[in-house]
Every structure is written in C-alpha cells, then in structure tokens.
Design an enzyme around this catalytic site. Structure first.
Site, short mmCIF file in Angstrom:
data_model
loop_
_atom_site.label_atom_id
_atom_site.label_comp_id
_atom_site.label_asym_id
_atom_site.label_seq_id
_atom_site.Cartn_x
_atom_site.Cartn_y
_atom_site.Cartn_z
N CYS A 17 -9.06 0.60 10.79
CA CYS A 17 -10.28 -0.01 10.28
C CYS A 17 -11.24 -0.38 11.41
CB CYS A 17 -9.94 -1.26 9.47
SG CYS A 17 -8.99 -0.89 8.00
N SER A 36 0.85 -1.19 0.00
CA SER A 36 0.00 0.00 0.00
C SER A 36 0.88 1.24 0.00
CB SER A 36 -0.91 0.01 1.24
OG SER A 36 -1.69 1.19 1.27
#
Length: 389
Positions: free
Chosen positions: A326, A201
C-alpha cells in the site's frame, strides 16, 4: 519474457490451483445468487457459501455465524474499528492501537481521532513486539477499543494477542486484531486469545482477491458501514460473491491441513536465505525478532544501498519490496521501521522478502545470488556468491 522470481508473498499470494478448481463451477453452471431463496440456483449457491463460512471459521476457531464476508481486510478493518467505535458509549470512546499497524488501520485511527475519539498509539520494542504490558499502560478508564495486529505486514513479527486479550477482556474493552498476514501461516484461536474482532483476507493465503472476512464475536455490536439489503447479519449488505467465498473456504481448508508442515519448510528456507546473504554481504542485519516471526518473512537492511535502487536493479530477476504494498511507491522511511528505532538511512536500506508455498531451495539460492550481485554492483564492493549445498 521470463518473469522474475516472486518473493513478495506479503503483498499477495498466487491462487492455489485447488482453490481455483473449487471456484470454477460457481463461475459456470452454478452461477446462482446465494440470496435467492425461491429456487435451486440460489439454494445451491447459498449452500456453497455456508460451507465456505464453516471452513473460514474453523481456521480461527470461531463459530460459522460469527464470520461476516467482506471485500477484503481493508473493509474488515474499517467495519471492525469504525463499526465498534460508533457503538461505544459516552465515557468509553478512548481508542488504543499499536504504532506499527497496517496503513488502513492507522488511517482509520487518524480519521476517528479527527472526529473526537482520543487515540493512544503504543510503541513496539526494538524487536518489533507490542507487549501486553505496554498496552495495559496505555489503557484508561474511558478506553473502549484496542487494535493490535496479529502479525506485522513488513517485519513479520508476531504480536502477543493472547496476552493482550487477557488485558482487554476483563475490562470490557473491545479487542480487534488485523490477522491478514497471520491467518493460514500461524495458528489462530480467537476465543482463547480473547479477541472480539479479527480481520482476514483471502488473497494473503492463496485464495482469490476481492474477498475477506471479519470475525465478530457473538454479542459484539457494530454499526454497518453502509445500508442495503441486510445480508451478512445486517453488517455487510451486498451480494456475497459465491465463487470468491468458495475459493476463500478452500484456501482456509488447505491452510488448516497443511499449515504446520508448510511453516517448517518455509522457516528452513528463510534461514537458508539469511545464511547465504549474511555470508555474501558484510553487515546484513535482520529487522525485528527472528523468533517471534512469520515463518516466511525476512526483513533485512543492507549497508550502503537504498532499497528502491536495489529493487530496481533486481526487477528482471527477483520481485521483492521495500515494505507494505500500500506504500510501495513512497520514498519516505517506513513508519514501522522508524517505530522500532531505525534511523531514516537504515529504514531506507531495508528490503522485505516473503517466501511462498512454491518457493524452492533452488529459488532461495538464486535469489541470494541475485541480491548479492546487485548489492555489489551498487556499492562497488566485492561479494561471495558461491554457496555450499
């Protein structure tokens, strides 16, 4: 408004100005579609994307043709695990994953389990390490895929992926590793480690948000997640965003050049922060191994407080978290901390601190003082915040 000191570099990282400058032309005059094969605008963008692919590949010791650009690590993890599982033959559909994977990997495993793929979840030891021996013990004759992250997203523990690859490769098992937190922070070399699929990422390593990559070792078959124009070797249809790819490539190039020096500096700052907090707050404890750990990570439990209360008390001074971005709105104890044997009370008293490229010694001292003072205010106990230089 004065912004709080940002010490949540696991959730994201600021875009490096050098990466931003590399991207700028591709938002302006060099705006072509990299898949336009008929004119100079497309050729220019394509050349930039391929240069970025080479830089990302070099960071992990891969071939450029083994890098597939995606929208980020969540998509990469889904493409890797779901795509590989769809190609597993009958009799090799058993999956193995660690019990401390990122929520997006854990959710994919849950999804596949519901679709008839047996899943074994391997527990870490008290230090937060998933050993190769534990993975080997979970493997069956019908095992087709193993997924173990390179570095944990909460406690920062580094997993022995080379040792795990030595278990999976001779057995013909596909080995996937989520390296979103590790890439650019610690050295990675996919071929010696025996890794078949590796997720990356950009925004975790000072690149732009909205782009990631999946390393797919030559010869490993994947089922695409969706149909389209056949870009990225047919594995990830859709126009590759050239500006984001260029920024990702620049971030990878910078990380490769500066990683060792940056890691040493951050490790020293992390230890400085731990020393100051340990001196100021009685009973501070580190979650996970302090040696097999990302250099910028500190995950601590503080006695007598609930982490969300401490984080709220610090909101104007220091930005930290209680775990994965998250799951930051959840009041449930972290599955990662439960897996390493912490009680619910200990897990709920734990905070995650992530230092970054522009964190200074003065920032560390300021953060230590703020955390100690907030802890004292919440617990009604005294603390010492005068630190020696």
């Amino acid at each position: 408004m004065t912004r709080p000191l940002f010490l949540d570099h696991h959730s994201t990282t600021p875009l490096d100005p050098r990466a931003f400058e590399a991207m700028r032309p591709f938002f302006e005059a060099a705006f072509g579609n990299p898949h336009s094969a008929d004119h100079a605008y497309g050729w220019e963008a394509e050349a930039a994307v391929e240069a970025a692919r080479r830089d990302v590949a070099a960071l992990i010791g891969a071939r450029p043709g083994e890098i597939v650009f995606t929208s980020g690590a969540t998509e990469s993890n889904n493409l890797a695990i779901r795509g590989a599982a769809a190609r597993l033959p009958e009799g090799r559909r058993h999956l193995v994953a660690s019990a401390i994977e990122h929520p997006c990997v854990a959710a994919v495993m849950d999804l596949l389990e519901g679709r008839g793929f047996p899943v074994t979840r391997v527990m870490p030891d008290r230090d937060g390490i998933v050993s190769a021996e534990a993975v080997a013990a979970a493997i069956r004759p019908e095992t087709g895929l193993v997924s173990v992250m390179a570095a944990n997203h909460e406690i920062g523990t580094l997993q022995p992926i080379g040792d795990i690859g030595a278990v999976t490769r001779p057995r013909g098992i596909v080995f996937h590793s989520d390296a979103a937190q590790a890439a650019g922070k610690v050295p990675l070399a996919v071929e010696p480690a025996g890794v078949d699929l590796l997720s990356l990422s950009a925004h975790k390593m000072y690149g732009p948000k909205g782009i990631g990559a999946l390393y797919v070792r030559r010869g490993v078959g994947l089922e695409p997640l969706f149909a389209g124009g056949g870009q990225e070797r047919g594995l990830r249809s859709g126009t590759v965003p050239a500006p984001l790819a260029v920024g990702f490539g620049a971030a990878a190039r910078i990380a490769r050049a500066e990683m060792a020096e940056e890691a040493d500096r951050l490790r020293g700052l992390r230890d400085r922060l731990l020393d100051r907090l340990s001196a100021a707050i009685p009973g501070v404890a580190v979650n996970g191994s302090l040696t097999a750990r990302l250099p910028h990570n500190l995950d601590l439990r503080l006695p007598g407080v609930v982490a969300v209360d401490l984080i709220h008390a610090l909101k104007d001074r220091v930005a930290i978290s209680a775990g994965s971005a998250c799951a930051s709105a959840s009041l449930e104890p972290s599955p990662v901390l439960r897996a390493i044997g912490l009680s619910d009370e200990e897990a709920l008293a734990s905070i995650r601190i992530g230092l970054g490229r522009w964190t200074s010694a003065e920032d560390v001292d300021r953060a230590a003082a703020a955390i100690a003072e907030a802890w004292a205010a919440l617990t009604g106990q005294a603390c010492r915040v005068e630190f020696e230089a």
